[in-house]
Design a protein around this motif. Structure first.
Motif, PDB file in Angstrom:
ATOM      1  N   UNK A  19       0.822  -1.210   0.000  1.00 38.64           N
ATOM      2  CA  UNK A  19       0.000   0.000   0.000  1.00 38.64           C
ATOM      3  C   UNK A  19       0.856   1.260   0.000  1.00 38.64           C
ATOM      4  N   UNK A  20       2.043   1.168   0.587  1.00 38.18           N
ATOM      5  CA  UNK A  20       2.926   2.333   0.630  1.00 38.18           C
ATOM      6  C   UNK A  20       3.283   2.820  -0.780  1.00 38.18           C
ATOM      7  N   UNK A  21       3.350   1.879  -1.739  1.00 38.38           N
ATOM      8  CA  UNK A  21       3.666   2.259  -3.116  1.00 38.38           C
ATOM      9  C   UNK A  21       2.474   2.983  -3.740  1.00 38.38           C
ATOM     10  N   UNK A  22       1.272   2.538  -3.416  1.00 44.78           N
ATOM     11  CA  UNK A  22       0.079   3.232  -3.904  1.00 44.78           C
ATOM     12  C   UNK A  22       0.052   4.671  -3.396  1.00 44.78           C
ATOM     13  N   UNK A  23       0.458   4.841  -2.171  1.00 47.73           N
ATOM     14  CA  UNK A  23       0.509   6.183  -1.587  1.00 47.73           C
ATOM     15  C   UNK A  23       1.517   7.050  -2.337  1.00 47.73           C
ATOM     16  N   UNK A  24       2.666   6.478  -2.674  1.00 46.52           N
ATOM     17  CA  UNK A  24       3.665   7.227  -3.440  1.00 46.52           C
ATOM     18  C   UNK A  24       3.145   7.600  -4.816  1.00 46.52           C
ATOM     19  N   UNK A  83       1.147  11.741  -8.523  1.00 47.16           N
ATOM     20  CA  UNK A  83       0.110  12.279  -9.405  1.00 47.16           C
ATOM     21  C   UNK A  83      -0.376  13.650  -8.934  1.00 47.16           C
ATOM     22  N   UNK A  84      -0.392  13.875  -7.646  1.00 50.19           N
ATOM     23  CA  UNK A  84      -0.778  15.188  -7.137  1.00 50.19           C
ATOM     24  C   UNK A  84       0.277  16.245  -7.458  1.00 50.19           C
ATOM     25  N   UNK A  85       1.541  15.870  -7.351  1.00 53.31           N
ATOM     26  CA  UNK A  85       2.615  16.819  -7.620  1.00 53.31           C
ATOM     27  C   UNK A  85       2.758  17.120  -9.102  1.00 53.31           C
ATOM     28  N   UNK A  86       2.526  16.100  -9.908  1.00 55.93           N
ATOM     29  CA  UNK A  86       2.762  16.223 -11.343  1.00 55.93           C
ATOM     30  C   UNK A  86       1.424  16.206 -12.070  1.00 55.93           C
ATOM     31  N   UNK A  87       0.973  17.339 -12.484  1.00 57.11           N
ATOM     32  CA  UNK A  87      -0.342  17.451 -13.100  1.00 57.11           C
ATOM     33  C   UNK A  87      -0.505  16.674 -14.390  1.00 57.11           C
ATOM     34  N   UNK A  88       0.617  16.409 -15.095  1.00 61.59           N
ATOM     35  CA  UNK A  88       0.533  15.711 -16.373  1.00 61.59           C
ATOM     36  C   UNK A  88       0.337  14.209 -16.206  1.00 61.59           C
ATOM     37  N   UNK A  98      -4.771  12.689   0.889  1.00 56.91           N
ATOM     38  CA  UNK A  98      -4.924  14.063   0.403  1.00 56.91           C
ATOM     39  C   UNK A  98      -4.608  15.067   1.507  1.00 56.91           C
ATOM     40  N   UNK A  99      -5.103  14.792   2.708  1.00 55.37           N
ATOM     41  CA  UNK A  99      -4.822  15.679   3.839  1.00 55.37           C
ATOM     42  C   UNK A  99      -3.323  15.712   4.140  1.00 55.37           C
ATOM     43  N   UNK A 100      -2.689  14.538   4.092  1.00 48.66           N
ATOM     44  CA  UNK A 100      -1.255  14.460   4.360  1.00 48.66           C
ATOM     45  C   UNK A 100      -0.467  15.213   3.288  1.00 48.66           C
ATOM     46  N   UNK A 101      -0.891  15.050   2.038  1.00 50.12           N
ATOM     47  CA  UNK A 101      -0.208  15.743   0.946  1.00 50.12           C
ATOM     48  C   UNK A 101      -0.343  17.250   1.096  1.00 50.12           C
ATOM     49  N   UNK A 102      -1.528  17.706   1.424  1.00 52.59           N
ATOM     50  CA  UNK A 102      -1.759  19.147   1.558  1.00 52.59           C
ATOM     51  C   UNK A 102      -0.958  19.735   2.715  1.00 52.59           C
ATOM     52  N   UNK A 103      -0.823  18.961   3.796  1.00 44.69           N
ATOM     53  CA  UNK A 103      -0.006  19.419   4.914  1.00 44.69           C
ATOM     54  C   UNK A 103       1.452  19.567   4.491  1.00 44.69           C
TER      55      UNK A 103
END
Length: 273
Positions: free
Chosen positions: A187-192, A197-202, A222-227
């Motif tokens: 699952x950790x890879x799915x998180x990566x 995908x969030x960082x790279x819009x393309x 999403x919350x973790x990424x935004x933080x």
């Protein structure tokens, strides 16, 4: 180097260059640190005339130089010589030397693919992304050996994906991470992948991933990424990184080099304070 080294005040006039990491060694302690922490990067030609001159003349350790020459003449393997260098410099404790000896023993037993991956992983940790990718490709395209298990190849794909992400090559990074997930199902890879995908819009989030991860889990990510992103924004680095993803590949690489240069300069200034 990735860490700070506590050394004495003696500095050499002509440092010993380490081309693979783009650094130079200025003291016996730094030489010991490099050997201890980057042993998997060392090739057979490491024990060379330039190294012997550095030890004997620059570090003013002629006895150690003489011992190395004698051991090399007696065809002692490089592992023994490296261990002797660490012993004579007296930078590491007995327990640390025992751990180093265990690493040398692992290197003797390991398959060629395992040793090469260790070297590639060291380069990855030091942000030498292109060199790491080349070694990962050499393993995948080279002769098969017993070390190339499913788990091994999954880890290789994962680390290669991290290296591509470090070069801001989103599609290539995603491809490698997807292959890694197929092999490892972590699952950790799915998180990566989600963060990528969030960082790279393309790069679009794969449909298979949307099905594999619950909406609740994706919301947490999403919350973790935004933080994390807010932290980067606060430091001013987030906007620079985001802007790089929006450039074409040539300008992106130029921007990466410029950004890394800025960060190195900031680090040096901080280290002086």
């Amino acid at each position: 180097m990735s860490g700070l080294i506590l050394c004495n005040d003696t500095k050499v006039k002509n440092p010993f260059p380490v081309a693979e990491l783009g650094i130079s060694l200025y003291s016996a302690e730094e030489l010991a640190y490099y050997i201890y922490n980057y042993v998997f990067l060392l090739e057979a030609d490491f024990i060379s005339e330039p190294l012997l001159y550095f030890i004997g003349t620059e570090l003013a350790m002629p006895r150690l130089e003489e011992k190395i020459r004698k051991w090399a003449a007696d065809q002692s393997d490089m592992a023994q010589i490296l261990y002797m260098i660490l012993q004579d410099i007296h930078y590491y404790s007995d327990a640390e030397l025992a751990a180093f000896k265990a690493q040398l023993e692992w290197m003797r037993r390991a398959n060629p693919s395992e040793r090469t991956k260790k070297k590639a992983d060291y380069l990855l940790q030091n942000r030498k992304y292109a060199a790491a990718i080349q070694l990962y490709d050499n393993i995948a395209q080279g002769e098969q050996d017993k070390g190339m298990t499913k788990e091994f190849m999954g880890a290789l794909c994962h680390n290669k994906g991290i290296a591509w992400a470090g070069l801001f090559e989103g599609e290539k990074a995603l491809d490698c991470l997807e292959k890694a997930y197929e092999l490892l199902e972590k699952e950790s890879i799915l998180k990566e992948i989600y963060f990528l995908c969030r960082m790279c819009g393309e790069v679009k989030l794969p449909e298979a991933m949307k099905l594999a991860v619950s909406a609740e889990e994706q919301f947490k990510w999403q919350e973790e990424y935004e933080t994390l992103y807010k932290h980067l924004q606060y430091s001013g680095k987030g906007r620079k990184v985001e802007a790089l993803w929006e450039k074409d590949s040539i300008r992106r690489k130029e921007g990466i080099q410029k950004l890394l240069t800025e960060w190195k300069k900031e680090y040096r200034e901080m280290a002086k304070s």
